[in-house]
Design an enzyme around this catalytic site. Sequence first.
Site, mmCIF file in Angstrom:
data_model
loop_
_atom_site.group_PDB
_atom_site.id
_atom_site.type_symbol
_atom_site.label_atom_id
_atom_site.label_comp_id
_atom_site.label_asym_id
_atom_site.label_seq_id
_atom_site.Cartn_x
_atom_site.Cartn_y
_atom_site.Cartn_z
ATOM 1 N N HIS A 102 31.732 22.624 23.950
ATOM 2 C CA HIS A 102 30.711 23.589 23.532
ATOM 3 C C HIS A 102 29.997 23.074 22.282
ATOM 4 C CE1 HIS A 102 32.579 26.258 26.355
ATOM 5 N NE2 HIS A 102 33.696 26.320 25.662
ATOM 6 N N ARG A 197 29.550 20.892 30.928
ATOM 7 C CA ARG A 197 30.590 20.300 31.774
ATOM 8 C C ARG A 197 30.482 18.778 31.741
ATOM 9 N NH1 ARG A 197 28.327 23.758 35.763
ATOM 10 N NH2 ARG A 197 29.214 25.846 35.622
#
Length: 321
Positions: A102, A197
């Site tokens: 993140h 991802r």
Amino acid sequence: MKPYPLQFQPEMKERVWGGRALERFGLTLPEGHIGEGWMIGDHPNGTTKVVNGELAGLGLDEIRETYGKTFFGSKGFSEKNGRFPLLIKLLDCQDDLSVQVHPNDHYDKLPPGELGKTEMWYVLDAKPGAKIIYGLNPDVTRETMAQAIAENRIMDCLNEVPVQAGDSFYIPAGTVHALCSGVLVAEIQQNSDTTYRIYDYDRPGLDGKPRELHIEDSLNVIAYKGAGATRMTTELSQSGEWLTLAQSPYFVTEKGLVQGDWSLSTSADSFVIHVVCEGSGSIRWADGELAAAAGQCFLIPASLGSYSLHGDMTVLRSYLP
């Protein structure tokens, strides 16, 4: 209107890695592989509504707009977008999550109004042999990471650790991580839904198509020298004391053991969120009492003042620093 502890109708999210384990908490799940229960949320992708008391039926966003700092405290808003600053989830991982990372609040490619995502996990349950991916192996650089991704051997770069119920993991933005199959987790995080991802095991998503990867963004935001991630095993031998699990610029999360009656109080600075991990009991305050059981999450307004936890249960407490 007098403040009181708020409970919300969770927003359930189907995920390719999810299952049905959240039903153990008495939650009603829609059909499908339910991976996330957004228990307390004020985000464009999911806003929870109050189910108890005078404010029943109102969304957390409506409460924010109407009652503002009275309920949430002087620190109780994101400075970036004005929303409630945290998102509280329960996660059921019946399969491995994607290897992901993140960004922080300052990444220039964040969607407009979106926050970065620092988070923490508390493991509610774990099957024998369960593990997670938690950070990088020593000496991994952007260059070696990029090469491993290109050669489809990213797992060579990743640190795997075993987990069991009661383990706690602090995951600052920039930490590469992934929950793996067989774990049930409570997650406290910044109010963000941005995930990059890196690897997804070459599997199809719910629509049968490969899920999007975000290689360049991931390489940009990974903290290769370490983001300050910490982990701990959280055994409590005495009731009525808080054990700090995570202390970040965005939230503090503590664990406590309730045996009998535990008198507490809010401050004008911040709301308090309680997640019940085990056991049952109640929350009592001057004007009422609310039953509490494992899997339930409560928002205690900053203006409530004195209240108590009663019963026999293990709870998390989160608030703003």
